[in-house]
Design a protein around this motif. Structure first.
Motif, short mmCIF file in Angstrom:
data_model
loop_
_atom_site.label_atom_id
_atom_site.label_comp_id
_atom_site.label_asym_id
_atom_site.label_seq_id
_atom_site.Cartn_x
_atom_site.Cartn_y
_atom_site.Cartn_z
N CYS A 145 33.40 44.06 52.42
CA CYS A 145 32.39 45.09 52.65
C CYS A 145 32.10 45.18 54.15
O CYS A 145 31.86 44.16 54.79
CB CYS A 145 31.13 44.72 51.89
SG CYS A 145 29.68 45.65 52.35
N CYS A 186 28.16 43.75 54.84
CA CYS A 186 27.80 42.33 54.74
C CYS A 186 28.99 41.40 55.00
O CYS A 186 28.80 40.23 55.31
CB CYS A 186 27.20 42.03 53.37
SG CYS A 186 28.37 42.18 52.01
N CYS A 196 29.27 47.46 46.82
CA CYS A 196 29.47 46.05 47.17
C CYS A 196 28.74 45.18 46.16
O CYS A 196 27.59 45.44 45.81
CB CYS A 196 28.94 45.80 48.57
SG CYS A 196 28.96 44.07 49.04
N CYS A 199 25.84 43.12 48.65
CA CYS A 199 24.72 43.83 49.29
C CYS A 199 24.43 45.18 48.65
O CYS A 199 23.46 45.83 49.00
CB CYS A 199 24.96 43.99 50.78
SG CYS A 199 26.22 45.21 51.19
ZN LIG Z 1 28.25 44.26 51.14
#
Ligand SMILES: [Zn+2]
Length: 150
Positions: free
Chosen positions: A36, A39, A55, A58
């Motif tokens: 991602c 994050c 994701c 997050c």
């Molecule tokens: Zn993420």
């Protein structure tokens, strides 16, 4: 006397675009590792070239990306600039048989293209996320809902 409610004009001013800056290289590096871009933890893909909906760590929504054909185009550019000079150099210096050359270049081209495609797509999605392009712009009205761009 009635007063008509006046809509404030939608004009871009620096304050209206004051979203925090996102680091492009970090986002692209995370995307290249198929993680991602926000994050760096959650997985970006649920299949070879299918991005996950969001994701798992997050919750970043990935559905707004528009990588389209750019990853394939970039892979062709990169792999072509490695394989073609290699083929020319080998032909110039050693000129082995055509069958041998094809037995080398075709698998190299195929395997390196397949290996690069997912990371490059991840990097492209990371770039779009960092620049808040397309569906990654959380301040936009989302008027480009992609009816023509698929
Ligand atoms: Zn993420």
């Amino acid at each position: 006397m009635d007063t008509v409610p006046v809509q404030p004009p939608k004009t871009w001013i620096p304050e209206s675009g004051a979203a925090p800056k996102r680091d492009v290289w970090t986002a692209m590096a995370r995307g290249f590792k198929c993680r991602c871009p926000r994050c760096g933890q959650g997985k970006m893909f649920r299949a070879f070239l299918k991005t996950a909906d969001s994701c798992s760590v997050c919750g970043q929504d990935f559905t707004g990306h528009r990588a389209d054909d750019l990853p394939a185009y970039l892979v062709i550019v990169v792999v072509g600039h490695i394989v073609v000079p290699l083929a020319l150099w080998i032909e110039t210096n050693y000129s082995p048989s055509v069958a041998l050359q094809l037995a080398i270049y075709l698998p190299i081209t195929l395997v390196s293209s397949l290996l690069l495609l997912q990371p490059v797509k991840g990097a492209v999605v990371g770039l779009q996320w960092a620049f808040r392009m397309h569906g990654f712009d959380d301040h936009a009205d989302h008027q480009e809902t992609g009816s023509s761009l698929g």
